[in-house]
Design an enzyme around this catalytic site. Structure first.
Site, PDB file in Angstrom:
ATOM      1  N   ILE A  16      45.676  37.467   0.057  1.00 42.70           N
ATOM      2  CA  ILE A  16      47.111  37.155  -0.005  1.00 42.70           C
ATOM      3  C   ILE A  16      47.556  36.294   1.186  1.00 42.70           C
ATOM      4  O   ILE A  16      48.540  35.556   1.080  1.00 42.70           O
ATOM      5  CB  ILE A  16      47.954  38.453  -0.110  1.00 42.70           C
ATOM      6  CG1 ILE A  16      49.362  38.151  -0.624  1.00 42.70           C
ATOM      7  CG2 ILE A  16      48.009  39.205   1.213  1.00 42.70           C
ATOM      8  CD1 ILE A  16      50.138  39.377  -1.061  1.00 42.70           C
ATOM      9  N   ASN A  29      52.968  50.259   6.883  1.00 38.56           N
ATOM     10  CA  ASN A  29      53.253  51.690   7.040  1.00 38.56           C
ATOM     11  C   ASN A  29      54.611  51.856   7.742  1.00 38.56           C
ATOM     12  O   ASN A  29      55.221  50.867   8.142  1.00 38.56           O
ATOM     13  CB  ASN A  29      52.118  52.397   7.795  1.00 38.56           C
ATOM     14  CG  ASN A  29      51.884  51.796   9.165  1.00 38.56           C
ATOM     15  OD1 ASN A  29      52.834  51.544   9.910  1.00 38.56           O
ATOM     16  ND2 ASN A  29      50.634  51.545   9.504  1.00 38.56           N
ATOM     17  N   ASP A  39      47.514  44.924   5.512  1.00 40.41           N
ATOM     18  CA  ASP A  39      48.366  44.873   6.703  1.00 40.41           C
ATOM     19  C   ASP A  39      47.618  44.222   7.877  1.00 40.41           C
ATOM     20  O   ASP A  39      48.112  43.285   8.520  1.00 40.41           O
ATOM     21  CB  ASP A  39      48.770  46.322   7.046  1.00 40.41           C
ATOM     22  CG  ASP A  39      49.942  46.417   7.994  1.00 40.41           C
ATOM     23  OD1 ASP A  39      50.468  45.372   8.412  1.00 40.41           O
ATOM     24  OD2 ASP A  39      50.328  47.549   8.327  1.00 40.41           O
ATOM     25  N   SER A 122      49.922  50.464  -2.058  1.00 42.48           N
ATOM     26  CA  SER A 122      49.566  51.906  -2.075  1.00 42.48           C
ATOM     27  C   SER A 122      48.229  52.254  -2.729  1.00 42.48           C
ATOM     28  O   SER A 122      47.858  53.415  -2.760  1.00 42.48           O
ATOM     29  CB  SER A 122      50.650  52.766  -2.755  1.00 42.48           C
ATOM     30  OG  SER A 122      51.744  52.977  -1.901  1.00 42.48           O
ATOM     31  N   GLY A 124      45.166  51.271  -1.885  1.00 38.43           N
ATOM     32  CA  GLY A 124      44.015  51.289  -0.988  1.00 38.43           C
ATOM     33  C   GLY A 124      44.005  52.613  -0.239  1.00 38.43           C
ATOM     34  O   GLY A 124      43.812  53.679  -0.831  1.00 38.43           O
TER      35      GLY A 124
HETATM   36  P1  ADP Z   1      47.950  50.877   1.165  1.00 37.00           P
HETATM   37  O1  ADP Z   1      47.889  51.528   2.519  1.00 37.00           O
HETATM   38  O2  ADP Z   1      49.392  50.572   0.726  1.00 37.00           O
HETATM   39  O3  ADP Z   1      47.178  51.600   0.127  1.00 37.00           O
HETATM   40  P2  ADP Z   1      45.834  48.883   1.613  1.00 37.00           P
HETATM   41  O4  ADP Z   1      45.959  47.662   2.439  1.00 37.00           O
HETATM   42  O5  ADP Z   1      44.914  49.954   2.078  1.00 37.00           O
HETATM   43  O6  ADP Z   1      47.347  49.413   1.390  1.00 37.00           O
HETATM   44  O7  ADP Z   1      45.410  48.490   0.143  1.00 37.00           O
HETATM   45  C1  ADP Z   1      46.242  47.836  -0.779  1.00 37.00           C
HETATM   46  C2  ADP Z   1      45.428  46.867  -1.610  1.00 37.00           C
HETATM   47  O8  ADP Z   1      45.308  45.639  -0.881  1.00 37.00           O
HETATM   48  C3  ADP Z   1      44.009  47.299  -1.931  1.00 37.00           C
HETATM   49  O9  ADP Z   1      43.775  47.023  -3.308  1.00 37.00           O
HETATM   50  C4  ADP Z   1      43.152  46.394  -1.050  1.00 37.00           C
HETATM   51  O10 ADP Z   1      41.895  46.129  -1.636  1.00 37.00           O
HETATM   52  C5  ADP Z   1      43.981  45.154  -1.031  1.00 37.00           C
HETATM   53  N1  ADP Z   1      43.735  44.182   0.063  1.00 37.00           N
HETATM   54  C6  ADP Z   1      43.119  44.347   1.246  1.00 37.00           C
HETATM   55  N2  ADP Z   1      43.109  43.194   1.949  1.00 37.00           N
HETATM   56  C7  ADP Z   1      43.756  42.265   1.190  1.00 37.00           C
HETATM   57  C8  ADP Z   1      44.061  40.877   1.325  1.00 37.00           C
HETATM   58  N3  ADP Z   1      43.722  40.194   2.431  1.00 37.00           N
HETATM   59  N4  ADP Z   1      44.729  40.257   0.323  1.00 37.00           N
HETATM   60  C9  ADP Z   1      45.090  40.929  -0.782  1.00 37.00           C
HETATM   61  N5  ADP Z   1      44.828  42.233  -0.984  1.00 37.00           N
HETATM   62  C10 ADP Z   1      44.158  42.890  -0.021  1.00 37.00           C
END
Ligand code: ADP
Length: 179
Positions: A16, A29, A39, A122, A124
């Site tokens: 993203i 968070n 994040d 949410s 991940g």
């Molecule tokens: P949360 O704590 O809200 O669950 P996470 O970041 O752990 O958030 O995960 C949310 C989603 O973002 C997961 O599907 C993860 O694979 C995805 N994700 C991680 N890095 C990126 C990125 N650079 N771009 C897009 N999606 C990502």
């Protein structure tokens, strides 16, 4: 690309932080002080200005959204929203996840931003079941378009093939027009 009313809805597989939409959404968070997953990637790619602005904001309740610039990323703004930590589905998780998507779109509207990219909030570290979460993500977008009709392009950026295919099936099932 798909279309719902006048809004294009697109799926992208990848990172993203590379999106050129006016806003990208961060799954942050409550502290807004950075974390892992998407994040961490956003703070790394955007640079320290994002954390500086987040510190001034001073946190964000679950389901709400806050905005900063996007630093070194191609996007102009980061909308930081906080999805729920999934426990067992009886703690109002669905409404909180819906609010995270909906309030991000409302904030984009306030800033007159017409293109936005969402990660899968949410699903991940916060453990929200992916299929349920994808339905909520689309429902919030469609409701927003029904009521406000002020966003031109919404992208869901999925990191894994599995998530990408889940969204593809969902959009097909909802009979969205192809654009
Ligand atoms: P949360 O704590 O809200 O669950 P996470 O970041 O752990 O958030 O995960 C949310 C989603 O973002 C997961 O599907 C993860 O694979 C995805 N994700 C991680 N890095 C990126 C990125 N650079 N771009 C897009 N999606 C990502």
């Amino acid at each position: 690309m798909y279309k719902y009313k006048n809004t294009k809805i697109g799926l992208v597989k990848g990172d993203i932080t590379k999106m050129e939409t006016e806003a990208i959404v961060n799954a942050a968070n409550n502290t807004l002080l950075g974390g892992g997953g998407v994040d961490g990637a956003i703070h790394r790619a955007g640079g320290p200005i994002i954390l500086e602005q987040c510190k001034k904001i001073g946190g964000c309740p679950t389901g709400e959204a806050r905005i900063t610039t996007a630093g070194n990323m191609p996007s102009k703004y980061v909308i930081h929203t906080v999805g729920p930590i999934y426990k067992d589905g009886t703690k109002g998780e669905d409404k909180l996840l819906y609010n995270a998507y909906y309030n991000s779109l409302k904030l984009a509207k306030e800033y007159k931003l017409r293109t936005i990219a969402f990660p899968s909030i949410s699903t991940g570290a916060y453990n929200y079941p992916k299929e349920e979460a994808s339905k909520i993500a689309l429902q919030a977008a469609m409701d927003f378009i029904d009521r406000e009709n002020e966003i031109n392009e919404i992208y869901y950026v999925l990191f894994s093939n599995e998530d990408y295919n889940l969204y593809k099936d969902l959009l097909e099932k909802n009979n969205l027009e192809k654009a």
